[in-house]
Design a protein around this motif. Structure first.
Motif, PDB file in Angstrom:
ATOM      1  N   LEU A  26      58.896  31.220  37.120  1.00 13.11           N
ATOM      2  CA  LEU A  26      57.445  31.174  37.305  1.00 13.11           C
ATOM      3  C   LEU A  26      56.707  31.365  35.988  1.00 13.11           C
ATOM      4  O   LEU A  26      55.668  30.738  35.758  1.00 13.11           O
ATOM      5  CB  LEU A  26      57.015  32.239  38.320  1.00 13.11           C
ATOM      6  CG  LEU A  26      55.558  32.214  38.766  1.00 13.11           C
ATOM      7  CD1 LEU A  26      55.244  30.915  39.486  1.00 13.11           C
ATOM      8  CD2 LEU A  26      55.260  33.401  39.659  1.00 13.11           C
ATOM      9  N   THR A  27      57.236  32.221  35.124  1.00 16.27           N
ATOM     10  CA  THR A  27      56.593  32.457  33.827  1.00 16.27           C
ATOM     11  C   THR A  27      57.096  31.494  32.757  1.00 16.27           C
ATOM     12  O   THR A  27      56.741  31.642  31.587  1.00 16.27           O
ATOM     13  CB  THR A  27      56.815  33.911  33.370  1.00 16.27           C
ATOM     14  OG1 THR A  27      58.213  34.179  33.290  1.00 16.27           O
ATOM     15  CG2 THR A  27      56.139  34.892  34.314  1.00 16.27           C
ATOM     16  N   ALA A  28      57.890  30.520  33.154  1.00 19.83           N
ATOM     17  CA  ALA A  28      58.389  29.448  32.270  1.00 19.83           C
ATOM     18  C   ALA A  28      59.088  30.002  31.035  1.00 19.83           C
ATOM     19  O   ALA A  28      58.753  29.654  29.903  1.00 19.83           O
ATOM     20  CB  ALA A  28      57.249  28.512  31.890  1.00 19.83           C
ATOM     21  N   LYS A  29      60.067  30.867  31.265  1.00 16.57           N
ATOM     22  CA  LYS A  29      60.873  31.379  30.149  1.00 16.57           C
ATOM     23  C   LYS A  29      61.610  30.215  29.488  1.00 16.57           C
ATOM     24  O   LYS A  29      62.048  29.288  30.173  1.00 16.57           O
ATOM     25  CB  LYS A  29      61.882  32.421  30.642  1.00 16.57           C
ATOM     26  CG  LYS A  29      61.271  33.662  31.237  1.00 16.57           C
ATOM     27  CD  LYS A  29      60.775  34.572  30.163  1.00 16.57           C
ATOM     28  CE  LYS A  29      60.266  35.854  30.816  1.00 16.57           C
ATOM     29  NZ  LYS A  29      59.553  36.680  29.916  1.00 16.57           N
ATOM     30  N   PRO A  30      61.760  30.263  28.161  1.00 17.55           N
ATOM     31  CA  PRO A  30      62.396  29.136  27.450  1.00 17.55           C
ATOM     32  C   PRO A  30      63.796  28.787  27.951  1.00 17.55           C
ATOM     33  O   PRO A  30      64.143  27.602  28.034  1.00 17.55           O
ATOM     34  CB  PRO A  30      62.445  29.618  26.002  1.00 17.55           C
ATOM     35  CG  PRO A  30      61.386  30.658  25.897  1.00 17.55           C
ATOM     36  CD  PRO A  30      61.272  31.280  27.251  1.00 17.55           C
ATOM     37  N   GLU A  31      64.592  29.797  28.317  1.00 18.86           N
ATOM     38  CA  GLU A  31      65.941  29.496  28.794  1.00 18.86           C
ATOM     39  C   GLU A  31      65.918  28.752  30.127  1.00 18.86           C
ATOM     40  O   GLU A  31      66.771  27.905  30.385  1.00 18.86           O
ATOM     41  CB  GLU A  31      66.811  30.757  28.881  1.00 18.86           C
ATOM     42  CG  GLU A  31      66.278  31.853  29.768  1.00 18.86           C
ATOM     43  CD  GLU A  31      65.382  32.859  29.061  1.00 18.86           C
ATOM     44  OE1 GLU A  31      65.021  33.851  29.709  1.00 18.86           O
ATOM     45  OE2 GLU A  31      65.053  32.660  27.900  1.00 18.86           O
ATOM     46  N   MET A  32      64.926  29.050  30.964  1.00 18.30           N
ATOM     47  CA  MET A  32      64.803  28.326  32.239  1.00 18.30           C
ATOM     48  C   MET A  32      64.332  26.892  31.991  1.00 18.30           C
ATOM     49  O   MET A  32      64.829  25.951  32.608  1.00 18.30           O
ATOM     50  CB  MET A  32      63.821  29.042  33.173  1.00 18.30           C
ATOM     51  CG  MET A  32      64.351  30.314  33.729  1.00 18.30           C
ATOM     52  SD  MET A  32      65.760  29.967  34.784  1.00 18.30           S
ATOM     53  CE  MET A  32      66.485  31.564  34.868  1.00 18.30           C
ATOM     54  N   LEU A  33      63.374  26.739  31.095  1.00 16.74           N
ATOM     55  CA  LEU A  33      62.888  25.392  30.769  1.00 16.74           C
ATOM     56  C   LEU A  33      64.001  24.549  30.153  1.00 16.74           C
ATOM     57  O   LEU A  33      64.102  23.350  30.421  1.00 16.74           O
ATOM     58  CB  LEU A  33      61.693  25.476  29.830  1.00 16.74           C
ATOM     59  CG  LEU A  33      60.419  26.092  30.422  1.00 16.74           C
ATOM     60  CD1 LEU A  33      59.334  26.185  29.362  1.00 16.74           C
ATOM     61  CD2 LEU A  33      59.940  25.308  31.621  1.00 16.74           C
ATOM     62  N   LYS A  43      57.647  21.453  33.262  1.00 17.71           N
ATOM     63  CA  LYS A  43      57.312  22.884  33.274  1.00 17.71           C
ATOM     64  C   LYS A  43      56.723  23.270  34.626  1.00 17.71           C
ATOM     65  O   LYS A  43      57.055  24.316  35.180  1.00 17.71           O
ATOM     66  CB  LYS A  43      56.336  23.189  32.142  1.00 17.71           C
ATOM     67  CG  LYS A  43      55.935  24.630  32.057  1.00 17.71           C
ATOM     68  CD  LYS A  43      54.967  24.873  30.911  1.00 17.71           C
ATOM     69  CE  LYS A  43      54.505  26.315  30.892  1.00 17.71           C
ATOM     70  NZ  LYS A  43      53.533  26.569  29.818  1.00 17.71           N
ATOM     71  N   ASN A  44      55.854  22.412  35.163  1.00 17.35           N
ATOM     72  CA  ASN A  44      55.241  22.706  36.467  1.00 17.35           C
ATOM     73  C   ASN A  44      56.280  22.727  37.583  1.00 17.35           C
ATOM     74  O   ASN A  44      56.189  23.559  38.497  1.00 17.35           O
ATOM     75  CB  ASN A  44      54.150  21.687  36.787  1.00 17.35           C
ATOM     76  CG  ASN A  44      52.925  21.885  35.929  1.00 17.35           C
ATOM     77  OD1 ASN A  44      52.672  22.973  35.422  1.00 17.35           O
ATOM     78  ND2 ASN A  44      52.157  20.819  35.758  1.00 17.35           N
ATOM     79  N   ALA A  45      57.255  21.832  37.530  1.00 15.40           N
ATOM     80  CA  ALA A  45      58.307  21.811  38.550  1.00 15.40           C
ATOM     81  C   ALA A  45      59.142  23.087  38.500  1.00 15.40           C
ATOM     82  O   ALA A  45      59.504  23.642  39.542  1.00 15.40           O
ATOM     83  CB  ALA A  45      59.197  20.582  38.369  1.00 15.40           C
ATOM     84  N   VAL A  46      59.422  23.562  37.290  1.00 19.36           N
ATOM     85  CA  VAL A  46      60.168  24.817  37.140  1.00 19.36           C
ATOM     86  C   VAL A  46      59.350  25.972  37.693  1.00 19.36           C
ATOM     87  O   VAL A  46      59.880  26.850  38.383  1.00 19.36           O
ATOM     88  CB  VAL A  46      60.551  25.049  35.658  1.00 19.36           C
ATOM     89  CG1 VAL A  46      61.180  26.422  35.472  1.00 19.36           C
ATOM     90  CG2 VAL A  46      61.499  23.965  35.167  1.00 19.36           C
ATOM     91  N   MET A  47      58.051  25.970  37.429  1.00 19.41           N
ATOM     92  CA  MET A  47      57.187  27.052  37.920  1.00 19.41           C
ATOM     93  C   MET A  47      57.084  27.028  39.445  1.00 19.41           C
ATOM     94  O   MET A  47      57.097  28.087  40.088  1.00 19.41           O
ATOM     95  CB  MET A  47      55.811  26.947  37.273  1.00 19.41           C
ATOM     96  CG  MET A  47      55.844  27.253  35.782  1.00 19.41           C
ATOM     97  SD  MET A  47      54.289  26.953  34.942  1.00 19.41           S
ATOM     98  CE  MET A  47      53.299  28.277  35.612  1.00 19.41           C
TER      99      MET A  47
END
Length: 116
Positions: A26-33, A43-47
């Motif tokens: 939700l906070t779009a951490k770089p490792e998740m992105l 980025k929006n899809a990850v969030m």
């Protein structure tokens, strides 16, 4: 009685891990992105995925939404497993498999504080 205690601990572990991963997405951490970027997630899809994961973690805590929360979390993990397999990353898929099985085990053991 011991089964209920073990199930309660398993539920707390699943909720903690789901909340942690959901918050990181939700906070779009770089490792998740970076991880989801391999599969062309924006980025929006990850969030959005993070918000759904957080919602699933909260739903697991309540008896009426227990199964739905586990189902949502298991579906999210299954999606990641399928995406890992799509890119032929067997190690990544194998890492996610115990978390998927954890949600299925929790559903099988049922909500521990439910009145019988």
């Amino acid at each position: 009685m011991i089964a209920k205690i073990i199930n309660s601990v398993l539920i707390l572990i699943a909720v903690f891990m789901g909340a942690k991963q959901g918050w990181n997405m939700l906070t779009a951490k770089p490792e998740m992105l970076e991880m989801f970027g391999k599969w062309d997630f924006s980025k929006n899809a990850v969030m959005i995925n993070g918000a759904v994961t957080l919602l699933a973690a909260v739903l697991i805590l309540f008896p009426r939404t227990f199964v739905w929360g586990n189902f949502l979390m298991a579906a999210g993990i299954l999606m990641i497993i399928c995406l890992q397999l799509l890119t032929r990353n067997l190690k990544g898929a194998a890492i996610e498999l115990p978390f998927f099985l954890l949600n299925l085990l929790i559903i099988y053991l049922q909500y521990p504080l439910k009145n019988q």
